[in-house]
Design a protein around this motif. Structure first.
Motif, mmCIF file in Angstrom:
data_model
loop_
_atom_site.group_PDB
_atom_site.id
_atom_site.type_symbol
_atom_site.label_atom_id
_atom_site.label_comp_id
_atom_site.label_asym_id
_atom_site.label_seq_id
_atom_site.Cartn_x
_atom_site.Cartn_y
_atom_site.Cartn_z
ATOM 1 N N GLY A 131 -6.492 -9.018 -0.982
ATOM 2 C CA GLY A 131 -7.557 -8.277 -1.223
ATOM 3 C C GLY A 131 -7.289 -6.970 -0.396
ATOM 4 N N ILE A 132 -8.416 -6.232 -0.245
ATOM 5 C CA ILE A 132 -8.381 -4.853 0.163
ATOM 6 C C ILE A 132 -9.019 -4.838 1.609
ATOM 7 C CG2 ILE A 132 -10.490 -4.295 -0.837
ATOM 8 C CD1 ILE A 132 -8.982 -1.412 -1.641
ATOM 9 N N TYR A 133 -8.459 -3.886 2.312
ATOM 10 C CA TYR A 133 -8.828 -3.673 3.792
ATOM 11 C C TYR A 133 -9.811 -2.273 3.543
ATOM 12 C CZ TYR A 133 -6.135 -7.368 5.258
ATOM 13 O OH TYR A 133 -5.622 -8.727 5.563
ATOM 14 N N VAL A 134 -10.951 -2.167 3.963
ATOM 15 C CA VAL A 134 -11.755 -1.081 3.973
ATOM 16 C C VAL A 134 -12.377 -0.667 5.133
ATOM 17 C CG1 VAL A 134 -12.082 -1.445 1.596
ATOM 18 C CG2 VAL A 134 -14.125 -2.057 3.304
ATOM 19 N N ASP A 135 -12.728 0.613 5.668
ATOM 20 C CA ASP A 135 -13.268 0.955 6.845
ATOM 21 C C ASP A 135 -14.783 0.449 7.074
ATOM 22 O OD1 ASP A 135 -14.869 2.457 8.598
ATOM 23 O OD2 ASP A 135 -13.730 4.596 8.149
ATOM 24 N N VAL A 136 -14.797 -0.193 8.119
ATOM 25 C CA VAL A 136 -15.996 -1.142 8.462
ATOM 26 C C VAL A 136 -17.309 0.132 8.430
ATOM 27 C CG1 VAL A 136 -16.220 -0.865 11.060
ATOM 28 C CG2 VAL A 136 -17.067 -2.724 9.859
ATOM 29 N N GLY A 140 -12.431 -2.220 -7.953
ATOM 30 C CA GLY A 140 -11.908 -2.641 -9.140
ATOM 31 C C GLY A 140 -10.392 -2.275 -9.456
ATOM 32 N N GLN A 141 -10.768 -0.639 -9.213
ATOM 33 C CA GLN A 141 -9.448 -0.022 -9.640
ATOM 34 C C GLN A 141 -8.241 -0.047 -8.656
ATOM 35 O OE1 GLN A 141 -11.878 3.376 -7.970
ATOM 36 N NE2 GLN A 141 -9.869 4.316 -7.458
ATOM 37 N N TYR A 142 -8.602 -1.036 -7.748
ATOM 38 C CA TYR A 142 -7.285 -1.477 -6.800
ATOM 39 C C TYR A 142 -6.980 -2.796 -6.859
ATOM 40 C CZ TYR A 142 -8.776 2.875 -4.458
ATOM 41 O OH TYR A 142 -9.429 4.158 -4.154
ATOM 42 N N SER A 170 -17.699 3.421 6.513
ATOM 43 C CA SER A 170 -17.652 4.044 5.316
ATOM 44 C C SER A 170 -17.547 3.365 4.203
ATOM 45 C CB SER A 170 -16.829 4.975 5.423
ATOM 46 O OG SER A 170 -15.440 4.924 5.223
ATOM 47 N N GLY A 171 -16.741 2.381 4.345
ATOM 48 C CA GLY A 171 -16.261 1.395 3.069
ATOM 49 C C GLY A 171 -14.921 1.937 2.349
ATOM 50 N N GLU A 172 -14.662 3.124 2.755
ATOM 51 C CA GLU A 172 -13.408 3.810 1.990
ATOM 52 C C GLU A 172 -12.060 2.734 2.224
ATOM 53 O OE1 GLU A 172 -11.887 7.477 4.200
ATOM 54 O OE2 GLU A 172 -13.815 6.784 5.340
ATOM 55 N N PRO A 173 -11.691 2.541 1.092
ATOM 56 C CA PRO A 173 -10.337 1.721 0.777
ATOM 57 C C PRO A 173 -9.257 2.345 1.890
ATOM 58 C CG PRO A 173 -10.915 2.752 -1.314
ATOM 59 C CD PRO A 173 -11.820 3.250 -0.438
ATOM 60 N N LEU A 174 -8.594 1.383 2.712
ATOM 61 C CA LEU A 174 -7.726 1.719 3.448
ATOM 62 C C LEU A 174 -6.227 1.041 3.076
ATOM 63 C CD1 LEU A 174 -10.014 1.963 6.758
ATOM 64 C CD2 LEU A 174 -8.991 3.973 5.515
ATOM 65 N N PHE A 175 -6.251 -0.259 3.073
ATOM 66 C CA PHE A 175 -5.017 -0.848 3.032
ATOM 67 C C PHE A 175 -4.891 -1.895 2.118
ATOM 68 C CE2 PHE A 175 -5.122 0.895 7.361
ATOM 69 C CZ PHE A 175 -4.041 1.672 7.272
ATOM 70 N N ALA A 176 -4.005 -2.242 1.236
ATOM 71 C CA ALA A 176 -3.825 -3.506 0.520
ATOM 72 C C ALA A 176 -3.197 -4.572 1.490
ATOM 73 C CB ALA A 176 -3.253 -3.034 -0.721
ATOM 74 N N SER A 177 -3.573 -5.661 0.785
ATOM 75 C CA SER A 177 -2.995 -6.854 1.328
ATOM 76 C C SER A 177 -1.554 -6.860 1.175
ATOM 77 C CB SER A 177 -3.736 -8.368 0.872
ATOM 78 O OG SER A 177 -3.409 -8.300 -0.460
ATOM 79 N N ALA A 178 -1.142 -6.295 -0.056
ATOM 80 C CA ALA A 178 0.585 -6.308 -0.160
ATOM 81 C C ALA A 178 1.020 -5.399 0.789
ATOM 82 C CB ALA A 178 0.638 -5.670 -1.634
ATOM 83 N N ALA A 179 0.434 -4.508 1.505
ATOM 84 C CA ALA A 179 1.020 -3.546 2.438
ATOM 85 C C ALA A 179 1.138 -4.252 3.791
ATOM 86 C CB ALA A 179 0.441 -2.410 2.354
ATOM 87 N N LYS A 180 0.386 -5.318 4.104
ATOM 88 C CA LYS A 180 0.225 -6.219 5.192
ATOM 89 C C LYS A 180 1.548 -6.961 5.577
ATOM 90 C CE LYS A 180 -3.196 -8.495 8.075
ATOM 91 N NZ LYS A 180 -2.704 -9.965 8.554
ATOM 92 N N TYR A 181 1.951 -6.759 6.864
ATOM 93 C CA TYR A 181 3.063 -7.823 7.438
ATOM 94 C C TYR A 181 3.121 -8.192 8.810
ATOM 95 C CZ TYR A 181 5.186 -3.881 10.027
ATOM 96 O OH TYR A 181 5.554 -2.833 10.839
ATOM 97 N N GLU A 182 3.792 -9.082 9.171
ATOM 98 C CA GLU A 182 3.521 -9.667 10.627
ATOM 99 C C GLU A 182 4.654 -8.670 11.347
ATOM 100 O OE1 GLU A 182 3.030 -10.621 14.057
ATOM 101 O OE2 GLU A 182 1.633 -11.703 12.490
ATOM 102 N N SER A 183 4.007 -8.014 12.364
ATOM 103 C CA SER A 183 5.067 -7.002 13.101
ATOM 104 C C SER A 183 5.297 -7.594 14.757
ATOM 105 C CB SER A 183 4.372 -5.767 13.176
ATOM 106 O OG SER A 183 3.174 -5.654 14.210
ATOM 107 N N GLY A 184 4.414 -8.726 14.970
ATOM 108 C CA GLY A 184 4.220 -9.169 16.285
ATOM 109 C C GLY A 184 3.577 -8.402 17.563
ATOM 110 N N CYS A 185 2.987 -7.280 17.005
ATOM 111 C CA CYS A 185 2.530 -6.344 17.956
ATOM 112 C C CYS A 185 1.014 -6.743 18.445
ATOM 113 C CB CYS A 185 2.353 -4.608 17.611
ATOM 114 S SG CYS A 185 1.133 -4.593 16.376
ATOM 115 N N GLY A 186 0.442 -7.624 17.863
ATOM 116 C CA GLY A 186 -1.062 -8.273 18.165
ATOM 117 C C GLY A 186 -2.121 -7.400 17.629
ATOM 118 N N TRP A 187 -1.822 -6.641 16.477
ATOM 119 C CA TRP A 187 -2.852 -6.056 15.634
ATOM 120 C C TRP A 187 -2.466 -6.315 14.016
ATOM 121 C CZ3 TRP A 187 -1.249 -3.876 20.051
ATOM 122 C CH2 TRP A 187 -2.470 -3.751 21.374
ATOM 123 N N PRO A 188 -3.324 -6.092 13.218
ATOM 124 C CA PRO A 188 -2.996 -5.962 11.864
ATOM 125 C C PRO A 188 -2.005 -5.026 11.658
ATOM 126 C CG PRO A 188 -5.354 -6.637 11.958
ATOM 127 C CD PRO A 188 -4.932 -6.315 13.364
#
Length: 148
Positions: free
Chosen positions: A42-47, A139-141, A49-67
C-alpha cells in the motif's frame, strides 16, 4: 492548488503522540511504532494532510527502530531542512503541504537502492492498503506500491 493541506479538523483528530511528533517535531520511542513491522502492500500518507509520501515497495528493515524507506513516492511532497538539534547536524524530513515533521533522512541506506534511509515516525504516517487506495483517491499510485 494542492488538494492536500493542513486543517484545524485534521489537527484536532491527532492523538497526543501524533500531535507531538508532527506539530512539535517530536520523536516516538524506537521499536514502538505500529507501522514498523507493517509488511502489507500500500501507500504511506501524511497523517495530517493525506499527501502521498512513501510506497510499500520503498520500505525496508534498517534495524533503526523506525519505519525506513529508500525514497519518497512523490519527491515534491518532501521538504528537507537542516536540523542542528540535540547537538548534531541532521536533515529533517517534513511534508510539504501538511508541514508535518516526519523524521530524518540519512546517507546510510542500501547502496543498491540509492543509498538513502528515510527514517520516519509511524506517528506521522497513515497506511492505506492497496485494496483501499482507489477508493481513497490514491489510485494513480497503485502500480508503484509493489515495485520500486
Amino acid at each position: 492548488m494542492s488538494e492536500y493541506r493542513k486543517t484545524d479538523e485534521a489537527i484536532a483528530r491527532l492523538t497526543p503522540e501524533q500531535f507531538h511528533v508532527t506539530q512539535e517535531s517530536g520523536t516516538e520511542r524506537p521499536f514502538t511504532g505500529p507501522l514498523l513491522e507493517n509488511k502489507r502492500v500500500g501507500i504511506y500518507v501524511d497523517v495530517v494532510s493525506g499527501e502521498p509520501l512513501f510506497a510499500s515497495a520503498a520500505k525496508y528493515e534498517s534495524g533503526c527502530g523506525w519505519p525506513s524507506f529508500v525514497k519518497p513516492i512523490e519527491e515534491d511532497n518532501i521538504v528537507n531542512l537542516r536540523d542542528e538539534s540535540h547537538g548534531m547536524v541532521r536533515v529533517e524530513v517534513r511534508s510539504k503541504h501538511g508541514d508535518s515533521h516526519l523524521g530524518h533522512v540519512f546517507p546510510d541506506g542500501p547502496t543498491d537502492r540509492g543509498g538513502l534511509r528515510y527514517c520516519i515516525n509511524s506517528a506521522s504516517l497513515r497506511f492505506v492498503p492497496k485494496e483501499e487506495m482507489e477508493a481513497e483517491g490514491y489510485g494513480q499510485y497503485i502500480d508503484q506500491v509493489e515495485e520500486l
